[in-house]
Design an enzyme around this catalytic site. Structure first.
Site, mmCIF file in Angstrom:
data_model
loop_
_atom_site.group_PDB
_atom_site.id
_atom_site.type_symbol
_atom_site.label_atom_id
_atom_site.label_comp_id
_atom_site.label_asym_id
_atom_site.label_seq_id
_atom_site.Cartn_x
_atom_site.Cartn_y
_atom_site.Cartn_z
ATOM 1 N N HIS A 1 0.841 -1.208 0.000
ATOM 2 C CA HIS A 1 0.000 0.000 0.000
ATOM 3 C C HIS A 1 0.874 1.254 0.000
ATOM 4 O O HIS A 1 0.670 2.170 -0.802
ATOM 5 C CB HIS A 1 -0.912 -0.035 1.219
ATOM 6 C CG HIS A 1 -1.770 1.180 1.375
ATOM 7 N ND1 HIS A 1 -3.111 1.202 1.087
ATOM 8 C CD2 HIS A 1 -1.467 2.442 1.776
ATOM 9 C CE1 HIS A 1 -3.602 2.408 1.295
ATOM 10 N NE2 HIS A 1 -2.617 3.190 1.730
ATOM 11 N N GLU A 2 1.871 1.286 0.871
ATOM 12 C CA GLU A 2 2.723 2.481 0.973
ATOM 13 C C GLU A 2 3.484 2.726 -0.326
ATOM 14 O O GLU A 2 3.643 3.866 -0.758
ATOM 15 C CB GLU A 2 3.715 2.333 2.126
ATOM 16 C CG GLU A 2 3.071 2.228 3.500
ATOM 17 C CD GLU A 2 2.173 3.402 3.825
ATOM 18 O OE1 GLU A 2 2.444 4.531 3.363
ATOM 19 O OE2 GLU A 2 1.183 3.199 4.535
ATOM 20 N N HIS B 1 1.647 4.756 -2.759
ATOM 21 C CA HIS B 1 1.797 6.209 -2.581
ATOM 22 C C HIS B 1 3.150 6.687 -3.092
ATOM 23 O O HIS B 1 3.260 7.736 -3.714
ATOM 24 C CB HIS B 1 1.686 6.580 -1.106
ATOM 25 C CG HIS B 1 0.300 6.423 -0.540
ATOM 26 N ND1 HIS B 1 -0.789 7.076 -1.061
ATOM 27 C CD2 HIS B 1 -0.145 5.693 0.502
ATOM 28 C CE1 HIS B 1 -1.860 6.746 -0.345
ATOM 29 N NE2 HIS B 1 -1.498 5.909 0.604
ATOM 30 N N HIS C 1 -5.435 7.627 -2.268
ATOM 31 C CA HIS C 1 -6.369 6.666 -1.685
ATOM 32 C C HIS C 1 -7.564 6.423 -2.580
ATOM 33 O O HIS C 1 -8.021 7.305 -3.278
ATOM 34 C CB HIS C 1 -6.838 7.161 -0.317
ATOM 35 C CG HIS C 1 -5.841 6.828 0.750
ATOM 36 N ND1 HIS C 1 -5.710 7.539 1.912
ATOM 37 C CD2 HIS C 1 -4.929 5.846 0.804
ATOM 38 C CE1 HIS C 1 -4.750 7.011 2.631
ATOM 39 N NE2 HIS C 1 -4.248 5.987 1.981
HETATM 40 ZN ZN LIG Z 1 -2.429 5.123 2.160
#
Ligand SMILES: [Zn+2]
Ligand SMILES: *[C@@H]1O[C@H](CO)[C@@H](O)[C@H](O)[C@H]1NC(C)=O
Ligand SMILES: *[C@@H]1O[C@H](CO)[C@@H](O)[C@H](O)[C@H]1NC(C)=O
Ligand SMILES: *[C@@H]1O[C@H](CO)[C@@H](O)[C@H](O)[C@H]1NC(C)=O
Ligand SMILES: [Ca+2]
Ligand SMILES: [Zn+2]
Length: 488
Positions: free
Chosen positions: A223-224, A227, A233
């Protein structure tokens, strides 16, 4: 620097840690909410929904902007947009989640991406929760999720100036986003950019695991990294980029939306290779002429600046390729055969970029751009095949050099400043590649034209020189002129 903080935060501390307030079920009136919930909700909205701090001295935190931010949050999570802290809303606010805001001020960074397709990463401070090798592997796997979807390539480096520096930290750790102890924020990441851009921080007050207890490092890291590659998101609970932590996901992690979003930023199909190596573009010492040298042109093998495109042992001779020309030096004979490649291998009407022999199969592989020929004895077998056969990412459409290391059963492919390791026994690329050449072959700091393995040494042909490399010592132990191999 924009913080893509994906903290899987439960602002309300995780239930097992503290349960300071019992939330009366069904109580949804702001005036009777426990003060603590209001305070935490305010912090939550300030952090993720850009709720402005109220002017000092004002005690009430329930103005219209508070309610409208609650509505924003409720809409993001698909809750009834009532604007009050009903039980569902409070429960969602308690869920562990990523620390990156859900709404932005971020709209102006939409489209922020890396302007290259090879991205370096480093792992700095580790957690004690897992062995280092496990952290390395989970982080590598998390990057693999995005590599497969995007065609991006991630290279591990020990250099602190990596594009994406990964580390574990607690509380204040040098950026403007201190962690919060156990629970709450789990990690955060900065979007693409110089300096802190692309960096990923994990809260080391969480319990990081490779399994289903605690917080799964693979899932949070994936997930990170989303980014760190420029993604925001998602409102789709099926997406990896959904803000709250969910341990169970399908094997691939990515929803169709995640794949579409990463592809919108980075085309998965190579259109233009956009690789800038650390050597700089000027280090290409031997640019292949677009119209190759005339085949009939005799070459002066003893010219001082002679370079080769590829060198390989085939059978009992060593083959030296340059343009469409070939020299063949038999191990036991003094004379050297030479001429256009087609004189010896009629099927091959191009130059050769890289060549290697796998003695166990008595087979040599001759690579030209994105294709390779298989040679047994001195016979070219069948049609050329695609280089992608070896498992390269799509953007790799040529290599500079290749060498097979008999001792390890690996074939190394060199390209600019990175290299891949291919396991010839299992016929797969080794995990954790590509890597930077300079980190594993110190002293080799320019584009490699050709490489040969002999008696425990790798001979790197770099421009008109040959660097003799001892793999045990990991250093260059000798330098000679390339064409000294042709008796000059
Ligand atoms: Zn996030
Ligand atoms: C939204 O409100 C309706 C009617 O009040 C209720 O039936 C439903 O369960 C609510 N949904 C959520 C997600 O809270
Ligand atoms: C490679 O390294 C050597 C010594 O470390 C240095 O003298 C040389 O200039 C370097 N070459 C390039 C192209 O960086
Ligand atoms: C490489 O260096 C090591 C350590 O000096 C030495 O023991 C080894 O024999 C060298 N390798 C070869 C192939 O000579
Ligand atoms: Ca935390
Ligand atoms: Zn941080």
């Amino acid at each position: 620097m924009l913080l893509s903080c994906c903290v899987f935060v439960s602002l309300m501390a995780a239930p097992c840690l503290t349960a300071p307030t019992l939330v009366p079920a069904g109580d949804s009136s702001p005036s009777t909410e426990p003060q603590l919930d209001v305070k935490r909700a305010t912090e939550y909205l300030q952090r993720y929904y850009n709720l402005q701090e109220e002017p000092a001295g004002r005690a009430k935190r329930s103005g219209p902007s508070f309610a409208s931010k609650v509505k924003d949050m409720q809409m993001f999570f698909g809750l009834n947009a009532t604007g009050v802290l009903d039980p569902n809303t409070r429960e969602t606010m308690r869920s562990p989640r990523c620390g990156v805001p859900d709404v932005e001020e971020y709209s102006d960074i939409q489209g922020t991406r890396w302007d290259k397709n090879v991205i370096s990463y480093s792992i700095g401070r580790y957690t004690r929760d897992l062995p280092r090798s496990a952290v390395d592997s989970l982080v590598g796997s998390a990057l693999g999720v995005w590599a497969r979807a995007s065609g991006l390539t991630f290279v591990r480096t020990r250099n602190r100036n990596a594009d994406m520096a990964v580390e574990f930290a607690t509380y204040a750790h040098g950026d403007l986003y201190p962690f919060d102890g156990p629970g709450g924020t789990l990690a955060h990441a900065f979007g693409p950019g110089p300096g802190a851009g692309g960096d990923v921080h994990f809260d080391d007050d969480e319990r990081w695991t490779a399994g289903e207890t605690g917080f799964n490092l693979f899932v949070v890291a994936a997930h990170e990294f989303g980014h760190a590659l420029g993604l925001k998101h998602s409102r789709n609970p099926e997406s990896l980029m959904f803000p709250t932590y969910r341990p169970f996901r399908s094997a691939n992690l990515l929803s169709r939306e995640d794949v579409a979003n990463i592809n919108a930023l980075y085309s998965p199909v190579r259109v233009h290779p956009n690789y800038f190596s650390r050597f700089g573009r000027s280090s290409q010492q031997n640019p292949v002429p677009s119209e190759p040298l005339l085949p009939q042109l005799m070459q002066n093998k003893c010219a001082v600046d002679l370079t080769f495109d590829a060198v390989s042992v085939l059978g009992d001779a060593t083959f030296f390729f340059r343009g469409r020309y070939l020299w063949i030096k038999h191990n036991e004979q003094y004379d050297i055969k030479e001429g256009p490649i087609t004189n010896f291998m009629p099927k091959i009407e191009t130059g050769i970029d890289a060549a290697f022999l796998v003695p166990r199969r008595s087979t040599a592989y001759l690579i030209h751009e994105s294709m390779f020929w298989t040679v047994k004895g001195s016979l070219v077998k069948g049609k050329p095949r695609a280089l992608s056969h070896f498992g390269f990412p799509a953007w790799v459409q040529d290599v500079d050099a290749a060498v097979h290391i008999v001792k390890t059963g690996r074939t190394l492919f060199f390209m600019h400043d990175i290299y891949w390791s291919y396991n010839e026994n299992r016929r797969v690329m080794d995990f954790g590649f590509p890597k930077y050449i300079s980190e594993d072959f110190p002293g080799i700091n320019a584009t490699i034209n050709a490489a040969v393995y002999k008696e425990g040494f790798i001979y790197f042909f770099v421009g008109p020189q040959v660097l003799k490399f001892n793999c045990t010592q990991k250093q260059v132990v000798g330098v000679e002129r390339a064409n000294s191999w042709l008796g000059c």
